[in-house]
Design an enzyme around this catalytic site. Structure first.
Site, PDB file in Angstrom:
ATOM      1  N   ASP A  12       3.205 -34.034  30.050  1.00  0.00           N
ATOM      2  CA  ASP A  12       4.308 -33.323  29.383  1.00  0.00           C
ATOM      3  C   ASP A  12       4.753 -34.014  28.095  1.00  0.00           C
ATOM      4  O   ASP A  12       5.922 -33.958  27.714  1.00  0.00           O
ATOM      5  CB  ASP A  12       5.520 -33.160  30.327  1.00  0.00           C
ATOM      6  CG  ASP A  12       5.145 -32.426  31.595  1.00  0.00           C
ATOM      7  OD1 ASP A  12       4.344 -31.482  31.500  1.00  0.00           O
ATOM      8  OD2 ASP A  12       5.647 -32.800  32.666  1.00  0.00           O
ATOM      9  N   HIS A  40       1.207 -26.288  29.593  1.00  0.00           N
ATOM     10  CA  HIS A  40       1.177 -26.647  28.174  1.00  0.00           C
ATOM     11  C   HIS A  40       1.923 -25.582  27.384  1.00  0.00           C
ATOM     12  O   HIS A  40       1.526 -24.421  27.358  1.00  0.00           O
ATOM     13  CB  HIS A  40      -0.277 -26.765  27.686  1.00  0.00           C
ATOM     14  CG  HIS A  40      -1.030 -27.884  28.354  1.00  0.00           C
ATOM     15  ND1 HIS A  40      -2.369 -28.084  28.191  1.00  0.00           N
ATOM     16  CD2 HIS A  40      -0.608 -28.870  29.170  1.00  0.00           C
ATOM     17  CE1 HIS A  40      -2.737 -29.151  28.898  1.00  0.00           C
ATOM     18  NE2 HIS A  40      -1.689 -29.633  29.504  1.00  0.00           N
TER      19      HIS A  40
HETATM   20  P1  GDP Z   1       2.243 -30.809  27.689  1.00  0.00           P
HETATM   21  O1  GDP Z   1       2.097 -30.575  29.152  1.00  0.00           O
HETATM   22  O2  GDP Z   1       1.878 -32.201  27.276  1.00  0.00           O
HETATM   23  O3  GDP Z   1       1.543 -29.778  26.853  1.00  0.00           O
HETATM   24  O4  GDP Z   1       3.816 -30.673  27.361  1.00  0.00           O
HETATM   25  P2  GDP Z   1       4.836 -29.549  27.952  1.00  0.00           P
HETATM   26  O5  GDP Z   1       4.609 -28.286  27.235  1.00  0.00           O
HETATM   27  O6  GDP Z   1       4.800 -29.548  29.437  1.00  0.00           O
HETATM   28  O7  GDP Z   1       6.232 -30.214  27.584  1.00  0.00           O
HETATM   29  C1  GDP Z   1       6.645 -30.397  26.288  1.00  0.00           C
HETATM   30  C2  GDP Z   1       7.946 -29.628  26.074  1.00  0.00           C
HETATM   31  O8  GDP Z   1       8.597 -30.093  24.917  1.00  0.00           O
HETATM   32  C3  GDP Z   1       7.750 -28.151  25.857  1.00  0.00           C
HETATM   33  O9  GDP Z   1       8.848 -27.458  26.367  1.00  0.00           O
HETATM   34  C4  GDP Z   1       7.690 -28.035  24.354  1.00  0.00           C
HETATM   35  O10 GDP Z   1       8.049 -26.741  23.865  1.00  0.00           O
HETATM   36  C5  GDP Z   1       8.676 -29.055  23.929  1.00  0.00           C
HETATM   37  N1  GDP Z   1       8.396 -29.749  22.675  1.00  0.00           N
HETATM   38  C6  GDP Z   1       7.198 -30.159  22.173  1.00  0.00           C
HETATM   39  N2  GDP Z   1       7.355 -30.873  21.049  1.00  0.00           N
HETATM   40  C7  GDP Z   1       8.698 -30.931  20.822  1.00  0.00           C
HETATM   41  C8  GDP Z   1       9.499 -31.567  19.819  1.00  0.00           C
HETATM   42  O11 GDP Z   1       9.025 -32.227  18.910  1.00  0.00           O
HETATM   43  N3  GDP Z   1      10.851 -31.413  19.949  1.00  0.00           N
HETATM   44  C9  GDP Z   1      11.428 -30.704  20.955  1.00  0.00           C
HETATM   45  N4  GDP Z   1      12.742 -30.629  20.993  1.00  0.00           N
HETATM   46  N5  GDP Z   1      10.696 -30.095  21.901  1.00  0.00           N
HETATM   47  C10 GDP Z   1       9.357 -30.211  21.853  1.00  0.00           C
HETATM   48 MG    MG Z   2       3.188 -29.964  30.776  1.00  0.00          MG
END
Ligand code: GDP
Ligand code: MG
Length: 423
Positions: A12, A40
């Protein structure tokens, strides 16, 4: 050019959004491990998407997306995801999505088994997503799995399944949930005709593409600390989340990566159970969870949160062999007067900076230090010159303590909410 985009921490970190961003100009985006336990999140001009099985390059019109041999695929979930994307206007065809014939099928009985085991464990549960991932990988190594390619052989699939289900029911003895061959066959038949056109020998496709100099990006699920071998076992996932595994899990084991981008979050979060040394509690945790909206994309579960964890992150970077980093969610820290950072651990009264192995980790306590907060909305910053000095200092501090250059900093969830650092 073979690039891997991988997680440095517990998952995440924002891999999905970084893959969506960095995949511009790539010919092929390939998931190489895991299943629909992934969540994701991608937000761009096409909308908001939470991808569980499909690679995060699926929203790039020009890219071919591949689901590699190292994946485990729940047919029902995949159909749902394809239909969901179609409803959002994303067209998916066998030309832009290829599924490895060697990926394993995650069956309804794997899901059932996952739930039964978590319930049996009670307080000692692992924090599984209950989507059958550990049981299906377990069966893979027991050589009791069915693979996507089996869906193309209607004449032999039932016989194979009969053998497997007979064995599975022996292992499920004592539970009142046994698998019926007719139910499992009916479940498979519901999806196999629709999915068959996507199933192919992706190795041929990837090898030819790599040899032709095409740009291939491998997308990881979860982070280094959840790798089955090098993560915090048994609070890991059941597959290899490390970059080194990417060419294998994708289907081209003989090829070497050219570049590894590690995705690392400006603070820590952890879904599920197990040691999480930097964990914050009470009001501090609630404030950070709310600011970062830390609720699981796949499960909706509140994520455990903490400050940036230096020992764990240094270890994650080493295990991933990251060349450069993308530091995500820096904007979330804007409310802090002082930013808490877990600078080291204390184990048996001694300060340690290396990530402890095995049960040593259970003894570790966090040593927190505090850096000046930047107390400003940075979500509109699009260059490092626009950042407040304290935010820039935080980035430079992290870079120094983890010994890896930060190339990108994200300051919001949408595709263009990021800035590039001058290295
Ligand atoms: P992944 O599993 O690594 O792809 O990550 P996730 O999607 O599970 O979690 C990342 C969360 O943070 C998601 O809700 C994204 O929309 C959000 N997100 C990603 N980058 C940023 C950022 O730079 N700032 C903020 N505030 N939210 C972000
Ligand atoms: Mg995730």
């Amino acid at each position: 050019m073979l690039t891997a985009v991988v997680g440095i921490n517990w998952g995440d970190e924002g891999k999905g959004r970084m893959v969506d961003l960095l995949s511009e100009g790539y010919d092929i985006i390939c998931r190489y491990q895991g299943g629909n336990n992934a969540g994701h999140t991608v937000i761009n001009d096409k909308g908001k998407f939470i991808l569980n099985l499909l690679p995060s390059g699926i929203l790039r019109d020009s890219a071919v997306n591949v689901m590699g041999a190292g994946m485990v695929i729940d047919l029902e979930h995949l159909m749902g995801e394809l239909e969901g994307l179609a409803a959002q206007g994303v067209e998916i065809t066998p030309e832009n999505l290829k599924i490895s014939d060697k990926a394993f099928i995650c069956m309804p009985y794997h899901r059932a088994q996952d739930i039964l085991e978590e319930e049996r464990l009670g307080d000692k549960k692992y924090g599984s997503t209950r989507r059958g991932i550990a049981p299906v990988y377990g069966d893979k190594y027991m050589k009791k799995g069915l693979r996507m390619g089996d869906l193309l052989h209607r004449d032999t699939i039932e016989e194979k399944l009969r053998e497997i289900v007979e064995w599975k029911n022996i292992t499920l003895k004592g539970y009142d949930s046994v698998a019926e061959i007719s139910d499992v066959m009916a479940w498979i038949e519901q999806y196999s005709d629709k999915l068959a056109p996507y199933i192919t020998n992706v190795t041929e496709f990837l090898l030819t593409s790599a040899n032709d100099g095409k740009k291939i990006m491998f997308e990881a699920q979860l982070g280094a600390l959840r790798d089955i071998d090098f993560g915090i076992y048994p609070y890991t996932t059941s597959s290899q989340t490390l970059a080194a595994y990417a060419p294998i899990g994708a289907g081209i084991p003989g090829k070497k990566l050219d570049y590894v981008m590690g995705v690392i979050k400006a603070y820590s979060s952890c879904v599920g159970e197990g040691p999480f040394t930097a964990e914050l509690f009470g009001e501090e945790a609630e404030a950070l969870r709310a600011a970062g909206r830390e609720y699981g994309a796949a499960t909706g579960r509140p994520r455990r949160v903490g400050g940036f964890d230096i020992p764990a992150s240094r270890y994650g970077i080493q295990m991933q062999g990251a060349n450069e980093l993308a530091l995500t969610k820096l904007d979330v820290l804007s409310y802090f007067n002082e930013i808490p950072v877990c600078a080291a651990y204390e184990v048996d009264g001694k300060r340690v900076c290396d990530f402890p192995s095995g049960d040593e980790l259970l003894k570790a306590k966090p040593v927190y230090e505090y850096l000046p907060g930047f107390k400003a909305d940075i979500s509109k910053c699009r260059s490092m010159e626009e950042l407040p000095p304290a935010a820039l200092d935080y980035i430079r501090y992290i870079e120094k303590v983890v010994d890896c250059p930060i190339k990108y900093v994200s300051v919001g969830a949408e595709r263009n909410d990021y800035l590039v650092m001058n290295l």
